[in-house]
Scaffold this motif. Structure first.
Motif, PDB file in Angstrom:
ATOM      1  N   ASP A  12      -4.918  -2.688  -7.667  1.00  0.00           N
ATOM      2  CA  ASP A  12      -4.558  -4.030  -7.306  1.00  0.00           C
ATOM      3  C   ASP A  12      -5.594  -4.831  -5.871  1.00  0.00           C
ATOM      4  O   ASP A  12      -5.600  -6.129  -6.553  1.00  0.00           O
ATOM      5  CB  ASP A  12      -3.583  -4.139  -6.376  1.00  0.00           C
ATOM      6  N   GLU A  13      -6.611  -4.211  -5.617  1.00  0.00           N
ATOM      7  CA  GLU A  13      -7.911  -5.243  -5.109  1.00  0.00           C
ATOM      8  C   GLU A  13      -9.263  -5.716  -6.070  1.00  0.00           C
ATOM      9  O   GLU A  13      -9.348  -6.963  -5.748  1.00  0.00           O
ATOM     10  CB  GLU A  13      -7.808  -4.289  -4.225  1.00  0.00           C
ATOM     11  N   ASP A  46      -0.778  -0.025  -6.366  1.00  0.00           N
ATOM     12  CA  ASP A  46      -2.275   0.227  -4.969  1.00  0.00           C
ATOM     13  C   ASP A  46      -2.874   1.432  -5.192  1.00  0.00           C
ATOM     14  O   ASP A  46      -2.854   2.155  -6.196  1.00  0.00           O
ATOM     15  CB  ASP A  46      -0.749   0.485  -4.472  1.00  0.00           C
ATOM     16  N   SER A 146      -1.880  -3.949   2.043  1.00  0.00           N
ATOM     17  CA  SER A 146      -3.389  -4.344   1.268  1.00  0.00           C
ATOM     18  C   SER A 146      -4.311  -4.164   2.415  1.00  0.00           C
ATOM     19  O   SER A 146      -4.014  -5.185   2.978  1.00  0.00           O
ATOM     20  CB  SER A 146      -3.288  -5.158   0.100  1.00  0.00           C
ATOM     21  N   GLY A 147      -4.547  -3.334   2.641  1.00  0.00           N
ATOM     22  CA  GLY A 147      -6.173  -3.246   3.397  1.00  0.00           C
ATOM     23  C   GLY A 147      -5.944  -3.117   4.629  1.00  0.00           C
ATOM     24  O   GLY A 147      -7.379  -2.876   5.333  1.00  0.00           O
TER      25      GLY A 147
END
Length: 169
Positions: A12-13, A46, A146-147
């Motif tokens: 996803d990133e 993810d 995320s992250g």
């Protein structure tokens, strides 16, 4: 370009980075067309769902172009599209974009603007950054935004990363 495994898998990133590249005026049209095809056909996952044999940004991969000898390099997002350097594949190059999202054993076939018989095959994913994160943070990756797991150490946010109070001491 075609791949043998369908659908293509994108982290996803990495997909977010590809979307930003579509707005970048320095990325040439053929690269943007490849980016659009990848985004349109990919299954976006993810870090917790990402197979360890998928090439992501900052992965070290072994690949082969046509009948050349296999080589290893790091797939790196650089600010400018640069030529291949020893041990580096720029994401913004057609080779880099072709490798991104491939699984070990997948083959990408280059289109009519290049040698129509030219193929690129991903032999191995030698290092995938997300694999390392899963080993360190485990299931915390799937429950954290995320992250979040990456920022856990320096920010002191051990609770969100699933390390508890003991690790913070």
């Amino acid at each position: 370009m075609n791949a043998s495994h369908l659908p293509l898998i994108l982290f996803d990133e990495d997909t977010a980075i590809l979307r930003r590249l579509l707005d970048d005026t320095t990325v040439f049209h053929r690269a943007k067309a490849l980016i659009r095809r990848k985004i349109a056909t990919a299954r976006v996952v993810d870090a917790s769902s990402l197979p360890g044999n998928v090439a992501t940004i900052n992965s070290r991969v072994a690949f082969q172009v046509g009948s050349d000898l296999p080589t290893t390099a790091d797939l790196v997002d650089t600010v400018q599209s640069i030529r291949l350097f020893q041990d580096i594949i720029p994401l913004r190059s057609l080779v880099g974009l072709a490798i991104l999202g491939l699984q070990e054993g997948d083959v990408a076939v280059f289109g009519p603007h290049q040698n129509p018989n030219a193929t690129l095959s991903l032999k191995r994913v030698l290092h995938q950054p997300q694999r390392g994160l899963r080993a360190i943070f485990g299931s915390a990756l799937s429950s954290a935004p995320s992250g979040a797991a990456r920022g856990a150490g320096p920010s002191g946010n051990f609770e969100r990363a699933g390390l508890g109070n003991e690790a913070a001491r």
